[in-house]
Design a protein around this motif. Sequence first.
Motif: not given
Length: 463
Positions: A135-142, A112-118, A125-129
């Motif tokens: 940097i990003g919303d956790g779903q997409s991290c750059n 559910v999260c980007d590979e570079n997110a926890s 619910s859940y939270m992607c960081m």
Amino acid sequence: MDECSMGAPCHASATCTNTVGSFSCECEAGYTGNGEQCTVESCSPPIGSDLMTFNPSNLLNYPINTIVTYSCVTGYEIEGNNPLSCDEGGLWSDDEPTCVDIDECDQTSEPVCDENASCSNLVGSYMCMCNDGYIGDGQSCNQITCPHLDDPANGSLEPPLTEDPSVFGDTVNVECEPGYSSSGNTERECQRSGQWSGVPFVCNDINECVEDTDNCDINARCSNNEGSYTCTCNNSYRQVGEDCELIVCPTPPVPDNALLVSSSRRQWLLNSVARYRCSTGYTMVGGPTSTCQESGDWSEQPTCVDINECELNSVRRPCDPSALCENTEGSYTCQCNEGYRGNGIVCELIICSTPSQPANGNLISDTPAPYLLASSVEYTCNTGFSLLGSASATCMETGVWSTPEPTCRDINECLDPSISRCDDNASCTNRFGSYTCTCNNDYSGDGFSCTRTFISFYRSSTF
């Protein structure tokens, strides 16, 4: 009596059963009650929760065989049997299920999260960081990058930055060149904001003299330069490596034939002056002083050269005009000319006293008086006298005659028959300056010749 047929008070949805002396009412299947009062048999309404809904949910009663389906709000899932049915007896087929939190982070089939997110599971619910450095919303991290930094003036970055962008967490330090120090921060870090922490590096000149970080000698002055400093030894000191050494010259050298006038000092410091004078018989070439220099050496000393006193003018000439002057090293000699005597500085003509003519003799000289050096005289005695002493004398350098004046003494001719010539038969009698011969008795003659005679008489001859 059959109360059932007689209109027993049983409910219409009940069955009346006659008994001996009485009757019973029993609600029909699907109904519940005491028989006299029967209501449709149903299950208690589902309870549900804020997290769980059920369907149908709009019934007042849930008759037998009613099926209720449960569903959970987003982020939760049913735990327990679902759906439930209302069974006979007005009981639900099982306990009402519950809604339990779904751990979305544990669903690996489709992250559910980007590979570079926890992923952090939350209640319902859940939270992607995004991970550190992203940097990003956790779903997409750059990846977070910071702009390139250039080396500061008079310094360099450590580690050196390459063309690759710096990413979050990278740190860089400044190393200022010797003589410079960093003002403000000495380390900067690439932050989440994509900007470097702190302020730009600046390497400022260190005033080592003010901050007392110089290594100047205690006897030196410190002067700050851009990126460095210089140490200048104080007056009377000189640079020896990194130290300042008091300039002390050795004891002044004394040139040959010279004397050091100022010789009582214990130390000869910078600009000390040594004064010289020449020994007697020498004259100075060059100045009379030598100065202690910054090198710790003495400036050139004078030289003392021999004075040729013999070449001085007649007023200053040291020797007598009647003397020979001979120059020597540092001095001279004066030697009176031949015929003169003295120390050479004063010479007098050598004159011997006029000799006396000896009594009974003669003085013979080829030169008249005065009698100068090397003059000679001869002495002779009269007949009958012999010379006692030297027959000649020479005037010597001492001004005296080489021999004492001789004397003429009487000759005793009688002692030397070869002189007296008396006859063998005569007797000799000495006289002052002469002698007499007298024939012996029984002889006659002049004494020089005597003959025997028989005539008795006395006769003598005198010469």
